[in-house]
Motif scaffolding. Structure first.
Motif, PDB file in Angstrom:
ATOM      1  N   LEU A   1       2.766  64.396  43.454  1.00 40.32           N
ATOM      2  CA  LEU A   1       3.617  65.461  42.882  1.00 40.32           C
ATOM      3  C   LEU A   1       2.909  66.809  42.954  1.00 40.32           C
ATOM      4  N   LEU A   2       1.623  66.806  42.589  1.00 39.27           N
ATOM      5  CA  LEU A   2       0.848  68.054  42.639  1.00 39.27           C
ATOM      6  C   LEU A   2       0.817  68.614  44.054  1.00 39.27           C
ATOM      7  N   LEU A   3       0.575  67.731  45.012  1.00 39.00           N
ATOM      8  CA  LEU A   3       0.511  68.172  46.408  1.00 39.00           C
ATOM      9  C   LEU A   3       1.856  68.690  46.897  1.00 39.00           C
ATOM     10  N   ASP A   4       2.939  68.201  46.287  1.00 42.03           N
ATOM     11  CA  ASP A   4       4.281  68.640  46.684  1.00 42.03           C
ATOM     12  C   ASP A   4       4.779  69.833  45.874  1.00 42.03           C
ATOM     13  N   GLY A   5       3.858  70.454  45.132  1.00 45.20           N
ATOM     14  CA  GLY A   5       4.204  71.709  44.460  1.00 45.20           C
ATOM     15  C   GLY A   5       4.697  71.587  43.039  1.00 45.20           C
ATOM     16  N   TYR A   6       4.605  70.403  42.435  1.00 40.87           N
ATOM     17  CA  TYR A   6       4.996  70.259  41.030  1.00 40.87           C
ATOM     18  C   TYR A   6       3.806  70.623  40.130  1.00 40.87           C
ATOM     19  N   PRO A   7       4.070  71.246  38.990  1.00 41.59           N
ATOM     20  CA  PRO A   7       2.942  71.563  38.092  1.00 41.59           C
ATOM     21  C   PRO A   7       2.464  70.319  37.340  1.00 41.59           C
ATOM     22  N   LEU A   8       1.193  70.351  36.947  1.00 43.97           N
ATOM     23  CA  LEU A   8       0.618  69.287  36.120  1.00 43.97           C
ATOM     24  C   LEU A   8       0.194  69.908  34.801  1.00 43.97           C
ATOM     25  N   GLU A   9       0.569  69.246  33.714  1.00 43.85           N
ATOM     26  CA  GLU A   9       0.159  69.755  32.404  1.00 43.85           C
ATOM     27  C   GLU A   9      -1.338  69.501  32.237  1.00 43.85           C
ATOM     28  N   LEU A  10      -2.063  70.583  32.076  1.00 43.72           N
ATOM     29  CA  LEU A  10      -3.507  70.483  31.906  1.00 43.72           C
ATOM     30  C   LEU A  10      -3.851  70.353  30.427  1.00 43.72           C
ATOM     31  N   LEU A  11      -3.221  71.183  29.631  1.00 44.16           N
ATOM     32  CA  LEU A  11      -3.482  71.180  28.189  1.00 44.16           C
ATOM     33  C   LEU A  11      -2.162  70.999  27.458  1.00 44.16           C
ATOM     34  N   ASP A  12      -2.078  69.940  26.682  1.00 38.56           N
ATOM     35  CA  ASP A  12      -0.887  69.692  25.858  1.00 38.56           C
ATOM     36  C   ASP A  12      -0.962  70.630  24.658  1.00 38.56           C
ATOM     37  N   GLY A  13      -0.136  71.671  24.699  1.00 36.69           N
ATOM     38  CA  GLY A  13      -0.179  72.671  23.636  1.00 36.69           C
ATOM     39  C   GLY A  13       0.379  72.176  22.321  1.00 36.69           C
ATOM     40  N   ASP A  14       1.255  71.159  22.363  1.00 35.33           N
ATOM     41  CA  ASP A  14       1.824  70.641  21.112  1.00 35.33           C
ATOM     42  C   ASP A  14       0.757  69.946  20.278  1.00 35.33           C
ATOM     43  N   ALA A  15      -0.109  69.203  20.955  1.00 38.37           N
ATOM     44  CA  ALA A  15      -1.158  68.477  20.230  1.00 38.37           C
ATOM     45  C   ALA A  15      -2.497  69.198  20.327  1.00 38.37           C
ATOM     46  N   SER A  16      -2.552  70.280  21.120  1.00 41.87           N
ATOM     47  CA  SER A  16      -3.823  70.967  21.388  1.00 41.87           C
ATOM     48  C   SER A  16      -4.863  69.970  21.865  1.00 41.87           C
ATOM     49  N   ASN A  17      -4.516  69.247  22.911  1.00 41.87           N
ATOM     50  CA  ASN A  17      -5.448  68.235  23.406  1.00 41.87           C
ATOM     51  C   ASN A  17      -5.258  68.037  24.904  1.00 41.87           C
ATOM     52  N   ILE A  18      -6.281  67.463  25.521  1.00 48.56           N
ATOM     53  CA  ILE A  18      -6.232  67.161  26.953  1.00 48.56           C
ATOM     54  C   ILE A  18      -6.451  65.666  27.150  1.00 48.56           C
ATOM     55  N   PRO A  19      -5.544  64.987  27.836  1.00 52.04           N
ATOM     56  CA  PRO A  19      -5.830  63.584  28.200  1.00 52.04           C
ATOM     57  C   PRO A  19      -6.831  63.587  29.363  1.00 52.04           C
ATOM     58  N   GLU A  20      -8.114  63.585  29.018  1.00 48.80           N
ATOM     59  CA  GLU A  20      -9.153  63.873  30.014  1.00 48.80           C
ATOM     60  C   GLU A  20      -9.213  62.852  31.147  1.00 48.80           C
ATOM     61  N   LYS A  21      -9.076  61.565  30.803  1.00 49.20           N
ATOM     62  CA  LYS A  21      -9.146  60.542  31.863  1.00 49.20           C
ATOM     63  C   LYS A  21      -7.992  60.747  32.848  1.00 49.20           C
ATOM     64  N   TRP A  22      -6.825  61.024  32.308  1.00 51.29           N
ATOM     65  CA  TRP A  22      -5.630  61.218  33.128  1.00 51.29           C
ATOM     66  C   TRP A  22      -5.817  62.401  34.067  1.00 51.29           C
ATOM     67  N   VAL A  23      -6.179  63.540  33.520  1.00 53.37           N
ATOM     68  CA  VAL A  23      -6.358  64.740  34.341  1.00 53.37           C
ATOM     69  C   VAL A  23      -7.443  64.502  35.388  1.00 53.37           C
ATOM     70  N   ARG A  24      -8.542  63.875  34.958  1.00 54.73           N
ATOM     71  CA  ARG A  24      -9.651  63.608  35.887  1.00 54.73           C
ATOM     72  C   ARG A  24      -9.201  62.708  37.036  1.00 54.73           C
ATOM     73  N   ASP A  25      -8.530  61.619  36.693  1.00 52.39           N
ATOM     74  CA  ASP A  25      -8.175  60.644  37.732  1.00 52.39           C
ATOM     75  C   ASP A  25      -7.077  61.159  38.653  1.00 52.39           C
ATOM     76  N   VAL A  26      -6.164  61.960  38.114  1.00 51.70           N
ATOM     77  CA  VAL A  26      -5.114  62.558  38.967  1.00 51.70           C
ATOM     78  C   VAL A  26      -5.764  63.499  39.983  1.00 51.70           C
ATOM     79  N   LEU A  27      -6.647  64.359  39.495  1.00 50.74           N
ATOM     80  CA  LEU A  27      -7.259  65.331  40.404  1.00 50.74           C
ATOM     81  C   LEU A  27      -8.223  64.667  41.379  1.00 50.74           C
ATOM     82  N   MET A  28      -8.928  63.639  40.929  1.00 50.04           N
ATOM     83  CA  MET A  28      -9.822  62.930  41.848  1.00 50.04           C
ATOM     84  C   MET A  28      -9.019  62.185  42.917  1.00 50.04           C
TER      85      MET A  28
END
Length: 1569
Positions: A571-598
């Motif tokens: 999805l990212l490669l096809d131009g869709y945005p990825l939520e980096l920081l969940d502003g509602d909870a003020s938190n980052i799902p770090e494993k998720w973001v890491r593994d998606v980008l890796m």
């Protein structure tokens, strides 16, 4: 268009080929390909060929440049036009090859674009207030198409006049139930309906060309493929009587070409229209039949007749006939004669439209599908029916439920638990006081709660809606667009649903906010409800991320979960945005973001250099629009929802631009607006803004601060937040580029006029920088330019307002688009020059995400920031610097040895003053050599110029290394001067000893010759000769006395007195006469040694201080005693510099000790005790030295040789070989052994550094890791105690052990000695060969006198390598009878034998320790200085500093330990303290000690008491597991050792295994397996 199908086909393909679009037909041009960053997207070039026209149009359109419709002809110079014949009719040919009609261009592009590009084009055209295609003309043997899907994404806002309305309306325009008017023409029509429509739509505001007409650029060119195209545009009221022309929104459709050619389109438009206006001059027979066949004409059909002056009567007759047959009322015929101009007629037309609208039924475009199909049209939306149904089913499932209820059932992971987890993480970072619970227990409790939540979330079953959602995400091989259609449908449906749900809430919020007596709590409640009621595609994507994040908690997570990062990466490669920081909870799902980008990193072949760009600004100031305009993307503009957090979008950089931009992707980060009014009521909003700004600025290479000029207060707030973030980045080594964009600045002279404003802005920035620097504890920073490279001209951009007029009917301001394009071009052209350091790839970017996010959760960002990239870059520099330092040191040691040799080899007959002058000269040379040595500075500068190793991150440490170079030079100069002084001292004592030996030698030689003379003519046996010699020897040596012993005790005491001379302590020392009996017993700390820092110190407090002093004293005494014994093991004589160095060592121990509660008497008594021990050791060393040089002993050693000389002389035997052997034994061999000893120390260091411990000594960091790893594996309690309490001693012992191990391996020491031996023997052999010849190269005469010349020449050639004793030479060559040539041959033979003999000795020698201890350059000391560092210890837990070099601004360590291990105990319970100082410094706790004068001081402000220390939180939660494990394992034994009670450790610590401890240690020191 021609009705012939074959001709149609040919015309279409000819036209597409002309534009170079034939390869993209049909629908092959994608949105993704247009968003790629390439040369064309940066440089705005005019179309130089017809094939460039479509791309020029698209680029301008995507930048919202309203001039895009002007891209219809090839750009020519004016010369062609000036040289052409103005009367040549052919030059005006409207079908010229280098021009196209803009309608044909739009039609061609829509035919070639895929569904999503069509949507994007329609959206951008609508924003520019252009009409958009509603019906595409039938092409290539297909029917006309209703472009419902293409219009789906257009959202419009308007404000109707109806009183019951709640204000503005926002809706997808295709869903709006509004009047629909169609404008068509007959074959004979001279009045431009497009111009008339533009005039109607422009009433009450500036004129705008909504529809393309004949008088626009390219509009008069003959259309090739656009006839049959129907466009639509909308009139939208703004809610005011004036200037609104119509009170309600209206859609206007415009059919191109006449109705006869496009009958299906006309029929459709007539059926769906509220009214249809037919423009005509006259009506042909065929047209009459068409019109009379229509139904409901009376109310729906209007004729607009253009009556010409003198027009044919039959024209009007044809109109009258049709009107009569259709039975149209007079009001349905609008006659325009030549006397009425377009403006007047448009007003008349507008009035008619308003009149018709009242009470008439309306239809949305969405509901026109059946009508379209009924008349034979196709609908572009039909191809995505399956995806539409799935999306509708999902959204229908929400029903009338409140969105929070729906989320809790179908999106449960992002609910209260996820938010609570975020709060608990923040609590863990801040550790507010929690009753009487100890911080570590409170911390463990918080960690346990977090783990429980994670486990609970991990057990959640996948909801039905999420199952459906995820099933639709993989790309379908049969239909690659199915996923994209599904996601688009979801977005459209959810947006529509959200608007319906949120409108009432927003109205309620507005009413509450407008009340005079505001109910703050109610507003706050509504704020929260608004946030929770938000539901969009991002929530499903977020849930997907959390499913992955928490499913990893359970070992049996399904394979389908493991593929989620791959789906998101696609999805990212096809131009869709990825939520980096969940502003509602003020938190980052770090494993998720890491593994998606890796996953993305892997998909692009690990070519993922990133250029990260972010925009910050107040909410609703056009941040997202700025990004969208710059890059043609479509970041969400809120749809009535308030989304918090940060999203990132990846834009591929084309191959042709990758080198220029030095990146593979541009990453855009779009954030929520700061100072959002909806969020201002929430208590953490300011802190949230600060966190967000720090986080995204830290991740970015370029930060754009969007400054809207309207609100100066909000602007100040935003600047304040940004400055805090930039300050923090400077401190941690990040230096983003910053641009200020001033929106809504218009006018030709704006740039000049705003010079004053920009200077005012800089003044404000400087003022705010000072305030922020104070808050961030950075007092040295005074100006904004101290923080960033900021240029008042280059870093400020003025951009006019987006709208030209008043929305919703305002068109986009061309100036806005051009200014943004200019800004983008400049930014991308200069970014590579401005960027410092190397470019981050995805793995580095992720490390920044991790470290920045961790640090912003702490109250003090700067003190809490830890980043492995920074640590790695710093460690790499330390390794390099360590090598440079050692190379520099080796060079100086070599120079020093040569200088000492020169002093030793100086003529013994010269005066002492001459030697002193030589030493002074050597000191000057040393100073000059050190000052001229710029190699380290050069290497440091070169290192910081590299672009491949993140040097930008450690820019702030450069000054530390520069200081280290300076201090090294001072150290080397001081140690060199001491060595030269010592060489002079040795030369003098050697001269004294040699004078005595010379006197006795001469006496012995005289007596030997006398004895020989007396026995010359007698015949004696060997026994008689030996007897006579013994008698003579006994008589002559009877009165030979030894060397005089010095009073070492007195000398040491004198140095101690000198040491204290400036401190008025002489009274204490006056009673001390000598040191003979001092220091013999153990040193005991007395109460008079303790300094009571504050009143009311209890007995236990004084005892604790006494214990601390005793521990320090014991360690200092042991360390100093070892140093003294190391010196005493050498063959040197005592020198005062030894005592000076010893006292300096004690002073260094006091400096590195943070404890200050002692009286001066403690220091005096401790130094006296140490000097007492030293005086006795130095005395023994002095006696050994005297014994080695004792004349009687020396004579006895030479006795056998003299006896043999006597016998050989008596017998007149040629003793050439024996003399050569004696010369080698007495002169050469000692010099060779001394040479080997001199070089062996540095060679051992090189061997150890290159051997089993290569990295261990390269940096403090690795040194610490290896020591602690070794400790853990040894599992020896006493070793831990020694490491903690006697760190220096432990390290020295360990290093010595390493040397012994390395030198024992494969006879390494023997090999090293043999290597050095080989070098010096070759030098001596070569020197012997050279010495046997004169200056002219001719062999010396073969006589006895030439032997002296030979030795003299050898000494000269070897003066820089070895020192040959003159006394030994005279003894060895006493009464030599041989001649030069045979002696030289014998000498060469003796050298060979010496070489073999020494090699044999080396191979048999096993006492490595003794050899190493006697070396002048001690390898253990050199390695210790590389690994030990500054010696400072943490004031709380006593962990040693690991910073590189001895000169650094801040002391720091990778991992701290429970304070109890550093002897801290609870004053009431006497239990060891289990708390880590890394925990305390982030808690509410306080401490007091002598440094605080007994006052309680907050741990979090420790830096005011210990400004030299930086104690960040643990790198990871597991980083401190090592010392927790050690404390738990040896808790009882530590308590016993420290005479206290065991610590109360949290239960969780007892579960840590040795493997986990080692893993934690690796994490703390960033060690990769």
């Amino acid at each position: 268009m021609s009705t012939n199908t074959g001709e149609e086909h040919a015309v279409l393909f000819t036209f597409l080929s002309k534009l170079g679009l034939e390869t993209f037909y049909p629908n092959k041009l994608t949105l993704r390909s247009l968003l790629e960053i390439n040369k064309n997207s940066i440089n705005e070039e005019a179309a130089i060929s017809v094939q460039k026209i479509p791309w020029c149009f698209l680029r301008k359109l995507f930048k919202l440049n309203a001039e895009c419709r002007g891209c219809t002809q090839v750009s020519h110079s004016d010369d062609n036009e000036e040289s052409s014949d103005p009367f040549d009719l052919y030059t005006a040919d409207e079908s010229a090859d280098d021009r196209v009609n803009p309608l044909d261009l739009v039609t061609a592009l829509f035919l070639c674009a895929d569904s999503f590009l069509q949507q994007e084009m329609a959206l951008k055209m609508s924003m520019c207030q252009f009409s958009v295609p509603l019906l595409m003309p039938p092409v290539n043997n297909s029917q006309s198409t209703l472009m419902l899907w293409a219009l789906r994404d257009i959202v419009k806002e308007w404000c109707p006049h109806l009183s019951e309305s709640r204000g503005f309306v926002e809706n997808h325009i295709v869903q709006a139930e509004i009047p629909f008017y169609s404008f068509v023409r007959l074959q004979n029509c001279t009045l431009s309906k497009s111009q008339m429509l533009n005039q109607v739509l422009s009433l009450g505001q500036q004129h705008h060309n909504y529809f393309i007409h004949r008088d626009m650029k390219g509009g008069a060119i003959k259309r090739q493929i656009a006839n049959g195209l129907a466009e639509v545009s909308w009139y939208l009221p703004r809610g005011k009587e004036h200037p609104d022309v119509c009170p309600e929104p209206i859609a206007f459709a415009n059919l191109r070409g006449n109705i006869s050619e496009s009958l299906a389109q006309f029929t459709f438009l007539f059926q769906v229209s509220t009214a249809t206006f037919v423009f005509l001059d006259k009506i042909e027979k065929e047209e009459h039949e068409i019109l009379t066949s229509l139904k409901d004409v009376k109310s729906k059909l209007f004729l607009v007749v253009n009556r010409k002056d003198g027009g044919a009567k039959e024209d009007m007759e044809s109109v009258r006939k049709t009107v009569k047959e259709l039975d149209l009322p007079n009001s349905s015929v609008k006659m325009k004669d030549q006397r009425v101009n377009v403006v007047e007629f448009s007003e008349k037309l507008s009035a008619a439209i308003n009149k018709i609208t009242v009470g008439k039924p309306t239809m949305s475009i969405e509901n026109m599908i059946d009508k379209a199909v009924g008349v034979g049209l196709s609908v572009d939306e039909c191809r995505s029916d399956d995806q539409k149904k799935t999306a509708e089913k999902l959204v229908k499932g929400i029903g009338v439920r409140k969105i929070p209820d729906y989320k809790s059932k179908q999106l449960p992971l992002q609910g209260a638990d996820w938010k609570k987890l975020s709060q608990l993480e923040k609590k863990e970072c801040r550790l507010k006081t929690h009753g009487n619970v100890e911080p570590e227990k409170h911390k463990s409790q918080l960690q346990r709660e977090q783990q429980q939540i994670k486990e609970r979330l991990g057990k959640q079953k996948l909801s039905e809606d999420m199952k459906t959602f995820i099933e639709k995400l993989p790309k379908n091989d049969d239909d690659s667009k199915s996923r994209d259609f599904f996601l688009k449908w979801m977005k459209l449906k959810l947006d529509a649903h959200s608007r319906d749900q949120l409108s009432s809430l927003r109205h309620e919020w507005k009413e509450q906010s407008n009340k005079e007596n505001k109910d703050v709590e109610e507003i706050k409640k509504l704020d929260q409800e608004l946030l929770e009621s938000s539901l969009g595609l991002e929530h499903y994507m977020r849930e997907m991320g959390l499913i992955y994040e928490f499913s990893l908690q359970s070992q049996n997570s399904a394979d389908e979960v493991h593929r989620l990062p791959g789906l998101a990466a696609d999805l990212l490669l096809d131009g869709y945005p990825l939520e980096l920081l969940d502003g509602d909870a003020s938190n980052i799902p770090e494993k998720w973001v890491r593994d998606v980008l890796m996953e993305l990193h892997r998909k692009v072949g690990e070519k993922s250099r990133l250029l990260v760009l972010t925009v910050l600004g107040v909410q609703s100031t056009g941040k997202s629009t700025l990004l969208n305009t710059m890059f043609g993307v479509q970041f969400a503009v809120s749809s009535g929802r308030c989304t918090r957090g940060a999203y990132m979008l990846f834009l591929r950089v084309s191959d042709d631009m990758q080198h220029q931009l030095n990146c593979d992707f541009i990453v855009l980060i779009d954030t929520e607006g700061l100072k959002a009014p909806q969020l201002s009521q929430l208590e953490d909003s300011y802190e949230h803004d600060n966190q967000l700004a720090t986080f995204v600025i830290g991740l970015s290479d370029v930060t754009i601060i969007n400054v809207a000029s309207e609100n100066s207060t909000e602007m100040k707030d935003i600047l304040q937040i940004a400055i805090h973030a930039f300050l923090r980045m400077k401190e941690i080594g990040k230096k983003p580029i910053c641009h200020f964009v001033h929106q809504n600045v218009a006018g030709v002279s704006a740039h000049e006029r705003t010079l004053t404003e920009r200077q005012h802005l800089l003044d404000q920035l400087n003022e705010m920088t000072q305030i922020a620097a104070e808050m961030e504890k950075q007092p040295s920073i005074k100006r904004f330019t101290d923080v960033l490279d900021y240029d008042i001209a280059k870093n400020n951009w003025n951009i006019p307002g987006l709208w030209h007029g008043t929305p919703p009917m305002a068109s986009v301001n061309t100036g806005y688009s051009e200014a943004v394009a200019d800004f983008k071009k400049n930014l991308l052209e200069t970014v590579n020059k401005d960027k410092t350091g190397d470019v981050s790839q995805i793995p580095e970017f992720l490390e920044w995400v991790r470290s920045l996010w961790k640090a912003v959760k702490y109250e003090n960002f700067i003190f809490s920031f830890r980043n492995t990239l920074v640590a790695q870059a710093y460690d790499n520099l330390c390794k390099e610097f360590s090598q440079w330092e050692w190379e520099f040191k080796k060079e100086l040691i070599s120079w020093q040895d040569e200088a000492k040799l020169e002093i030793f080899n100086s003529d013994n007959e010269t005066q002492v003053e001459t030697w002193k002058t030589m030493v002074a000269s050597k000191k000057s040379q040393l100073l000059q050599k050190i000052e001229e040595q710029k190699e380290m500075e050069k290497k440091l500068d070169e290192y910081y110029e590299r672009t491949d190793i993140h040097v930008n991150l450690i820019e702030k440490y450069k000054i530390d290394f520069i200081k280290r170079i300076t201090s090294l030079k001072v150290e080397f100069q001081q140690s060199g001067n001491i060595a030269l002084d010592f060489a002079l001292h040795e030369k003098k004592s050697s001269k004294e000893a040699q004078d005595i030996q010379s006197k006795h030698r001469e006496m012995i030689e005289k007596e030997v010759m006398q004895l020989l003379s007396d026995r010359e003519h007698r015949t004696l046996s060997d026994e008689q000769l030996e007897h006579d010699f013994q008698q003579m020897w006994k008589k002559v040596t009877a009165n030979v006395s030894g060397l005089k012993e010095q009073n070492i005790s007195e000398k040491v005491l004198k140095q101690l007195s000198t040491h204290f001379s400036n401190r008025n302590f002489n009274e204490e020392l006056q009673n001390i006469k000598d040191l003979k009996d001092i220091g013999k017993g153990s040193f005991e700390v007395k109460s008079e040694h303790v300094k009571v820092g504050w009143k009311g110190l209890k007995v236990w407090g004084k005892e604790a201080l006494q214990r601390e002093l005793q521990s320090f004293a014991d360690t200092a005494i042991e360390s100093c005693t070892r140093s003294v014994r190391d010196i005493a093991k050498t063959n040197a004589d005592y020198h005062d510099s030894f005592t000076k160095d010893l006292l300096k060592k004690v002073d260094d121990s006091f400096k590195s000790w943070s404890f200050k509660s002692f009286q001066p008497k403690f220091e005096i008594d401790l130094k006296l005790h140490i000097c007492g021990i030293a005086s006795r050791e130095f005395l023994q060393m002095h006696r050994r030295f005297l014994m080695a040089r004792d004349p009687r002993i020396q004579l006895e050693l030479n006795k056998p040789q003299y006896m043999l000389d006597f016998i050989d002389l008596y017998k007149k035997v040629d003793h050439c070989q024996r003399k050569a052997d004696d010369f080698v034994r007495l002169c050469i061999k000692p010099a060779v052994e001394e040479y080997i000893s001199r070089h062996l120390g540095t060679n051992i260091v090189d061997e150890v550094l290159a051997g089993r411990h290569p990295g261990e000594y390269s940096s403090r960091h690795l040194f610490q890791y290896n020591i602690q790893k070794e400790l853990l594996q040894k599992e020896d309690f006493q070793s831990f105690v020694k490491f903690i309490c006697k760190y220096e001693i432990y390290v020295k012992d360990l290093i010595f052990q390493h040397i012994l191990e390395e030198m024992s391996k494969d006879k390494a020491l023997c090999k090293l000695k043999c290597q050095i031996l080989k070098v010096i023997v070759k030098k001596i052999t070569d020197a012997t060969e050279r010495a046997s010849k004169g200056e002219d190269g001719v062999l010396l005469p073969d006589n006895k006198e030439s032997i002296t010349e030979l030795i003299k020449n050898m000494r000269r050639y070897l003066t820089k390598n070895i020192s040959l004793s003159e006394e030994a030479e005279k003894t060895a060559l006493f009464q030599i009878q041989s001649t030069c040539h045979p002696f030289k041959e014998s000498l060469v033979k003796s050298l060979r034998e010496m070489n073999e003999q020494l090699q044999e000795e080396f191979s048999k020698s096993e006492d490595i320790a003794e050899t190493v201890n006697k070396l002048p350059t001690k390898p253990q000391d050199e390695l210790f200085s590389q690994g030990f560092g500054c010696g400072q210890q943490c004031p709380f837990c006593k962990v040693p500093c690991e910073a590189g070099g001895k000169e650094h601004e801040k002391h720091h360590a990778a991992v701290h330990r429970p304070k109890g291990l550093g002897r801290y105990r609870n004053k009431d319970t006497q239990k060891l303290v289990e708390t880590m100082c890394t925990t305390d410094v982030n808690s509410e706790r306080k401490f007091r000690c002598s440094d605080t004068n007994g006052e309680w001081h907050p741990y979090k402000d420790y830096s005011t008491i210990y400004p030299d220390w930086l104690i960040p939180p643990d790198y990871t939660r597991e980083a401190s597991d090592y010392w927790k494990y050690v404390l738990v394992k040896y808790n009882e034994r530590f308590a016993q050792e420290y005479n206290s009670k065991p610590a109360d450790v949290p239960e969780e610590w007892t579960e840590i295994t040795q493997e986990q401890a080692l893993k934690g240690l690796k994490e703390a020191f960033n060690i990769k397996d």
